[in-house]
Design a protein around this motif. Structure first.
Motif, PDB file in Angstrom:
ATOM      1  N   LEU A   2      53.413 -44.606  32.969  1.00  0.00           N
ATOM      2  CA  LEU A   2      53.555 -45.951  32.399  1.00  0.00           C
ATOM      3  C   LEU A   2      53.908 -46.980  33.469  1.00  0.00           C
ATOM      4  O   LEU A   2      53.573 -48.162  33.327  1.00  0.00           O
ATOM      5  N   GLY A   3      54.550 -46.546  34.533  1.00  0.00           N
ATOM      6  CA  GLY A   3      54.848 -47.460  35.634  1.00  0.00           C
ATOM      7  C   GLY A   3      53.575 -47.956  36.302  1.00  0.00           C
ATOM      8  O   GLY A   3      53.459 -49.130  36.663  1.00  0.00           O
ATOM      9  N   ILE A   4      52.612 -47.069  36.467  1.00  0.00           N
ATOM     10  CA  ILE A   4      51.320 -47.460  37.050  1.00  0.00           C
ATOM     11  C   ILE A   4      50.573 -48.394  36.103  1.00  0.00           C
ATOM     12  O   ILE A   4      49.989 -49.397  36.535  1.00  0.00           O
ATOM     13  N   ALA A   5      50.617 -48.093  34.818  1.00  0.00           N
ATOM     14  CA  ALA A   5      49.963 -48.964  33.834  1.00  0.00           C
ATOM     15  C   ALA A   5      50.606 -50.354  33.839  1.00  0.00           C
ATOM     16  O   ALA A   5      49.907 -51.364  33.727  1.00  0.00           O
ATOM     17  N   ALA A   6      51.925 -50.393  33.973  1.00  0.00           N
ATOM     18  CA  ALA A   6      52.612 -51.688  34.023  1.00  0.00           C
ATOM     19  C   ALA A   6      52.184 -52.473  35.260  1.00  0.00           C
ATOM     20  O   ALA A   6      51.955 -53.687  35.181  1.00  0.00           O
ATOM     21  N   ALA A   7      52.054 -51.789  36.398  1.00  0.00           N
ATOM     22  CA  ALA A   7      51.626 -52.473  37.619  1.00  0.00           C
ATOM     23  C   ALA A   7      50.222 -53.036  37.473  1.00  0.00           C
ATOM     24  O   ALA A   7      49.947 -54.167  37.906  1.00  0.00           O
ATOM     25  N   VAL A   8      49.324 -52.286  36.846  1.00  0.00           N
ATOM     26  CA  VAL A   8      47.959 -52.767  36.633  1.00  0.00           C
ATOM     27  C   VAL A   8      47.952 -53.977  35.703  1.00  0.00           C
ATOM     28  O   VAL A   8      47.257 -54.965  35.950  1.00  0.00           O
ATOM     29  N   LEU A   9      48.750 -53.916  34.643  1.00  0.00           N
ATOM     30  CA  LEU A   9      48.809 -55.054  33.714  1.00  0.00           C
ATOM     31  C   LEU A   9      49.400 -56.294  34.376  1.00  0.00           C
ATOM     32  O   LEU A   9      48.929 -57.409  34.147  1.00  0.00           O
ATOM     33  N   PHE A  10      50.420 -56.107  35.220  1.00  0.00           N
ATOM     34  CA  PHE A  10      50.983 -57.248  35.946  1.00  0.00           C
ATOM     35  C   PHE A  10      49.950 -57.841  36.904  1.00  0.00           C
ATOM     36  O   PHE A  10      49.865 -59.058  37.061  1.00  0.00           O
ATOM     37  N   PHE A  11      49.146 -56.982  37.535  1.00  0.00           N
ATOM     38  CA  PHE A  11      48.115 -57.468  38.449  1.00  0.00           C
ATOM     39  C   PHE A  11      47.047 -58.257  37.700  1.00  0.00           C
ATOM     40  O   PHE A  11      46.600 -59.304  38.175  1.00  0.00           O
ATOM     41  N   ILE A  12      46.640 -57.770  36.538  1.00  0.00           N
ATOM     42  CA  ILE A  12      45.660 -58.505  35.725  1.00  0.00           C
ATOM     43  C   ILE A  12      46.225 -59.856  35.296  1.00  0.00           C
ATOM     44  O   ILE A  12      45.538 -60.880  35.341  1.00  0.00           O
ATOM     45  N   ALA A  13      47.502 -59.863  34.888  1.00  0.00           N
ATOM     46  CA  ALA A  13      48.134 -61.133  34.501  1.00  0.00           C
ATOM     47  C   ALA A  13      48.188 -62.095  35.682  1.00  0.00           C
ATOM     48  O   ALA A  13      47.954 -63.302  35.526  1.00  0.00           O
ATOM     49  N   PHE A  14      48.469 -61.556  36.879  1.00  0.00           N
ATOM     50  CA  PHE A  14      48.497 -62.401  38.075  1.00  0.00           C
ATOM     51  C   PHE A  14      47.124 -62.987  38.368  1.00  0.00           C
ATOM     52  O   PHE A  14      46.999 -64.167  38.682  1.00  0.00           O
ATOM     53  N   LEU A  15      46.081 -62.151  38.266  1.00  0.00           N
ATOM     54  CA  LEU A  15      44.738 -62.655  38.530  1.00  0.00           C
ATOM     55  C   LEU A  15      44.319 -63.732  37.541  1.00  0.00           C
ATOM     56  O   LEU A  15      43.712 -64.733  37.930  1.00  0.00           O
ATOM     57  N   ILE A  16      44.630 -63.530  36.284  1.00  0.00           N
ATOM     58  CA  ILE A  16      44.283 -64.539  35.274  1.00  0.00           C
ATOM     59  C   ILE A  16      45.024 -65.841  35.552  1.00  0.00           C
ATOM     60  O   ILE A  16      44.449 -66.930  35.467  1.00  0.00           O
ATOM     61  N   LEU A  42      59.438 -48.751  28.846  1.00  0.00           N
ATOM     62  CA  LEU A  42      59.258 -47.371  28.402  1.00  0.00           C
ATOM     63  C   LEU A  42      59.325 -46.401  29.575  1.00  0.00           C
ATOM     64  O   LEU A  42      59.878 -45.300  29.455  1.00  0.00           O
ATOM     65  N   HIS A  43      58.803 -46.810  30.722  1.00  0.00           N
ATOM     66  CA  HIS A  43      58.849 -45.962  31.905  1.00  0.00           C
ATOM     67  C   HIS A  43      60.300 -45.764  32.367  1.00  0.00           C
ATOM     68  O   HIS A  43      60.701 -44.652  32.697  1.00  0.00           O
ATOM     69  N   VAL A  44      61.067 -46.843  32.385  1.00  0.00           N
ATOM     70  CA  VAL A  44      62.470 -46.760  32.805  1.00  0.00           C
ATOM     71  C   VAL A  44      63.281 -45.938  31.806  1.00  0.00           C
ATOM     72  O   VAL A  44      64.206 -45.218  32.188  1.00  0.00           O
ATOM     73  N   ALA A  45      62.904 -45.983  30.536  1.00  0.00           N
ATOM     74  CA  ALA A  45      63.602 -45.202  29.516  1.00  0.00           C
ATOM     75  C   ALA A  45      63.258 -43.720  29.585  1.00  0.00           C
ATOM     76  O   ALA A  45      63.887 -42.910  28.914  1.00  0.00           O
ATOM     77  N   GLY A  46      62.252 -43.353  30.365  1.00  0.00           N
ATOM     78  CA  GLY A  46      61.908 -41.958  30.532  1.00  0.00           C
ATOM     79  C   GLY A  46      60.780 -41.483  29.643  1.00  0.00           C
ATOM     80  O   GLY A  46      60.504 -40.294  29.585  1.00  0.00           O
ATOM     81  N   ILE A  47      60.129 -42.386  28.975  1.00  0.00           N
ATOM     82  CA  ILE A  47      59.015 -42.019  28.096  1.00  0.00           C
ATOM     83  C   ILE A  47      57.722 -42.116  28.896  1.00  0.00           C
ATOM     84  O   ILE A  47      57.499 -43.065  29.626  1.00  0.00           O
ATOM     85  N   GLY A  48      56.858 -41.116  28.751  1.00  0.00           N
ATOM     86  CA  GLY A  48      55.573 -41.146  29.423  1.00  0.00           C
ATOM     87  C   GLY A  48      55.589 -40.601  30.836  1.00  0.00           C
ATOM     88  O   GLY A  48      54.599 -40.691  31.540  1.00  0.00           O
ATOM     89  N   GLY A  49      56.689 -40.010  31.248  1.00  0.00           N
ATOM     90  CA  GLY A  49      56.754 -39.427  32.584  1.00  0.00           C
ATOM     91  C   GLY A  49      56.501 -37.938  32.536  1.00  0.00           C
ATOM     92  O   GLY A  49      55.946 -37.398  31.583  1.00  0.00           O
ATOM     93  N   THR A  50      56.911 -37.264  33.576  1.00  0.00           N
ATOM     94  CA  THR A  50      56.764 -35.816  33.601  1.00  0.00           C
ATOM     95  C   THR A  50      57.855 -35.179  32.766  1.00  0.00           C
ATOM     96  O   THR A  50      58.895 -35.775  32.506  1.00  0.00           O
TER      97      THR A  50
END
Length: 60
Positions: A2-16, A42-50
């Motif tokens: 989820l951390g990687i997904a968040a980074a991608v979403l932040f990048f898309i928001a930056f580009l827009i 969710l990533h910081v809460a520990g959901i969606g990790g290993t």
């Protein structure tokens, strides 16, 4: 993951935002940023990790 997904979403928001692309209200940079923040929370809460290496972890 989820951390990687968040980074991608932040990048898309930056580009827009940086390219000043006119999008609909659903695909605005603010909405991408908020979805990215939710994924980061969710990533910081520990959901969606290993899985933790507790009871169900690998045996040595």
């Amino acid at each position: 993951m989820l951390g990687i997904a968040a980074a991608v979403l932040f990048f898309i928001a930056f580009l827009i935002n940086a390219a000043d692309i006119a999008t609909s209200d659903v695909l605005s940079s603010t909405n991408f940023m908020l979805i990215g923040l939710a994924a980061l929370a969710l990533h910081v809460a520990g959901i969606g990790g290993t899985r933790p290496a507790g009871r169900w972890g690998r045996r040595r």
